[in-house]
Enzyme design. Structure first.
Site, PDB file in Angstrom:
ATOM      1  N   GLN A 152       0.830  -1.202   0.000  1.00 17.14           N
ATOM      2  CA  GLN A 152       0.000   0.000   0.000  1.00 17.14           C
ATOM      3  C   GLN A 152       0.867   1.255   0.000  1.00 17.14           C
ATOM      4  OE1 GLN A 152      -3.228  -0.460   2.684  1.00 17.14           O
ATOM      5  NE2 GLN A 152      -3.933   1.644   2.553  1.00 17.14           N
ATOM      6  N   SER A 163       4.366  -6.255   2.937  1.00 18.03           N
ATOM      7  CA  SER A 163       3.059  -6.122   3.575  1.00 18.03           C
ATOM      8  C   SER A 163       1.971  -6.685   2.664  1.00 18.03           C
ATOM      9  CB  SER A 163       2.818  -4.660   3.951  1.00 18.03           C
ATOM     10  OG  SER A 163       1.660  -4.523   4.749  1.00 18.03           O
ATOM     11  N   LEU A 164       1.062  -5.844   2.156  1.00 16.82           N
ATOM     12  CA  LEU A 164       0.058  -6.297   1.199  1.00 16.82           C
ATOM     13  C   LEU A 164       0.693  -7.099   0.063  1.00 16.82           C
ATOM     14  CD1 LEU A 164      -2.592  -6.160  -0.565  1.00 16.82           C
ATOM     15  CD2 LEU A 164      -1.714  -3.947  -1.349  1.00 16.82           C
ATOM     16  N   ARG A 178      -9.040  -8.524   4.593  1.00 19.68           N
ATOM     17  CA  ARG A 178      -7.952  -7.878   5.342  1.00 19.68           C
ATOM     18  C   ARG A 178      -8.084  -6.358   5.285  1.00 19.68           C
ATOM     19  NH1 ARG A 178      -2.749  -5.902   3.818  1.00 19.68           N
ATOM     20  NH2 ARG A 178      -1.018  -6.430   5.247  1.00 19.68           N
ATOM     21  N   HIS A 200       0.328  -2.804  11.236  1.00 19.68           N
ATOM     22  CA  HIS A 200       1.441  -3.565  11.798  1.00 19.68           C
ATOM     23  C   HIS A 200       1.752  -3.139  13.240  1.00 19.68           C
ATOM     24  CE1 HIS A 200       2.052  -5.380   7.912  1.00 19.68           C
ATOM     25  NE2 HIS A 200       2.110  -4.183   7.360  1.00 19.68           N
ATOM     26  N   GLN A 241       1.122 -11.172  10.547  1.00 15.23           N
ATOM     27  CA  GLN A 241       1.598 -10.012   9.788  1.00 15.23           C
ATOM     28  C   GLN A 241       0.755  -8.759  10.032  1.00 15.23           C
ATOM     29  OE1 GLN A 241       0.444  -8.434   6.336  1.00 15.23           O
ATOM     30  NE2 GLN A 241       2.069  -9.233   5.028  1.00 15.23           N
TER      31      GLN A 241
END
Length: 312
Positions: free
Chosen positions: A11, A91-92, A116, A199, A248
């Site tokens: 992102q 991440s994503l 998510r 996170h 995560q």
């Protein structure tokens, strides 16, 4: 044949127009956008290609859009015979990497990323959280400042040497930014335009909601080695991969560790697959001897095919 690592953005890499040129030029890319539109029952491709930007920036849209654009780009590369030996995503982007490795079907990745994103957005509305980039500071010093602040604030991204991101409650993040800004070693601190404290422990409600969706999806053994965010290490066990996806949401992204794990395999060629070139910059700062290219349109695709096509 040159060995390559594919890395997938997260992102923040979104922009209006992403994927449009590849979809116009390569039917295999258009098919990915069509599949996403049909699965989601809404015109995600139109949002990627035409915006509006404000709508594209909404977490619930951004994550699905970047995933779809990345997989469309991946399919073009695969069709042209350019395949990686290892994959990772930030991440994503880890979900794009899981599709690339064969662990997830694209439709299942859409299902997981959609849930998510929704749950993270909801958690962002419930909790007054934010994130900030801290440049030019040592990890231990920043960890000390996080400990000095009242409230929840943690390092969320270990991106590369000298680039860290903190996440937590707004007041606590602002306190750390003030402390870091006064520190001679910190070159720059800036708040990030995000909708929540990703996170960090403030995402625990999203994590708990995500569990049942994660449990409903079938994972397949990886066909390509994949390094995971939470550990910064390669993972093969499916139960472990599922656990790491759960973790995560609240745990930091160990991106510098991930890049160093890939480097230890002897692979020094990286291709960033999807919009932007944020990760390419992180590779250069972490592994300056490595080569990195990004693919997001026809022009950048040609550079990669010139370098790695035809067995190069």
């Amino acid at each position: 044949m040159t060995q390559i690592a594919f890395i997938f953005p997260g992102q923040g890499s979104q922009k209006v127009g992403m994927g449009a040129e590849l979809a116009e030029t390569y039917p295999v890319a258009k098919n990915v956008f069509d599949e996403a539109n049909n699965f989601l029952q809404r015109p995600l491709s139109q949002l990627c290609f035409e915006g509006p930007e404000a709508e594209l920036k909404q977490t619930e849209n951004t994550q699905l859009a970047i995933l779809t654009c990345s997989i469309a780009t991946l399919r073009v590369l695969t069709q042209l015979g350019i395949v990686p030996q290892v994959v990772a995503g930030h991440s994503l982007g880890e979900y794009s990497a899981l599709v690339a490795s064969g662990v997830l079907e694209f439709a299942d990745a859409l299902r997981l990323v959609g849930a998510r994103a929704q749950f993270m957005a909801e958690a962002g509305e419930e909790q007054n959280g934010t994130m900030a980039a801290i440049l030019g500071m040592e990890v231990k010093q920043l960890e000390h400042f996080c400990g000095e602040a009242d409230g929840v604030v943690k390092i969320a991204n270990y991106n590369c040497p000298g680039q860290l991101v903190i996440s937590g409650e707004v007041d606590a993040v602002n306190k750390v930014v003030a402390l870091a800004s006064d520190e001679i070693g910190a070159r720059r601190c800036r708040l990030l335009p995000v909708s929540g404290a990703f996170h960090s422990p403030l995402m625990e409600s999203a994590q708990q909601k995500f569990q049942s969706v994660l449990d409903s999806v079938k994972l397949n053994p990886p066909q390509i080695d994949i390094a995971m965010n939470v550990t910064g290490e390669f993972a093969t066990d499916l139960d472990n991969i599922k656990y790491l996806l759960f973790q995560q949401i609240t745990e930091p992204v160990q991106w510098e560790k991930t890049l160093r794990a890939i480097d230890k395999t002897g692979i020094t060629n990286f291709v960033e697959v999807g919009p932007g070139k944020v990760l390419s910059g992180l590779v250069k700062r972490t592994l300056p001897e490595s080569a990195t290219l990004n693919v997001e349109d026809v022009e950048t695709l040609l550079l990669v095919t010139d370098e790695y096509g035809n067995g190069g």
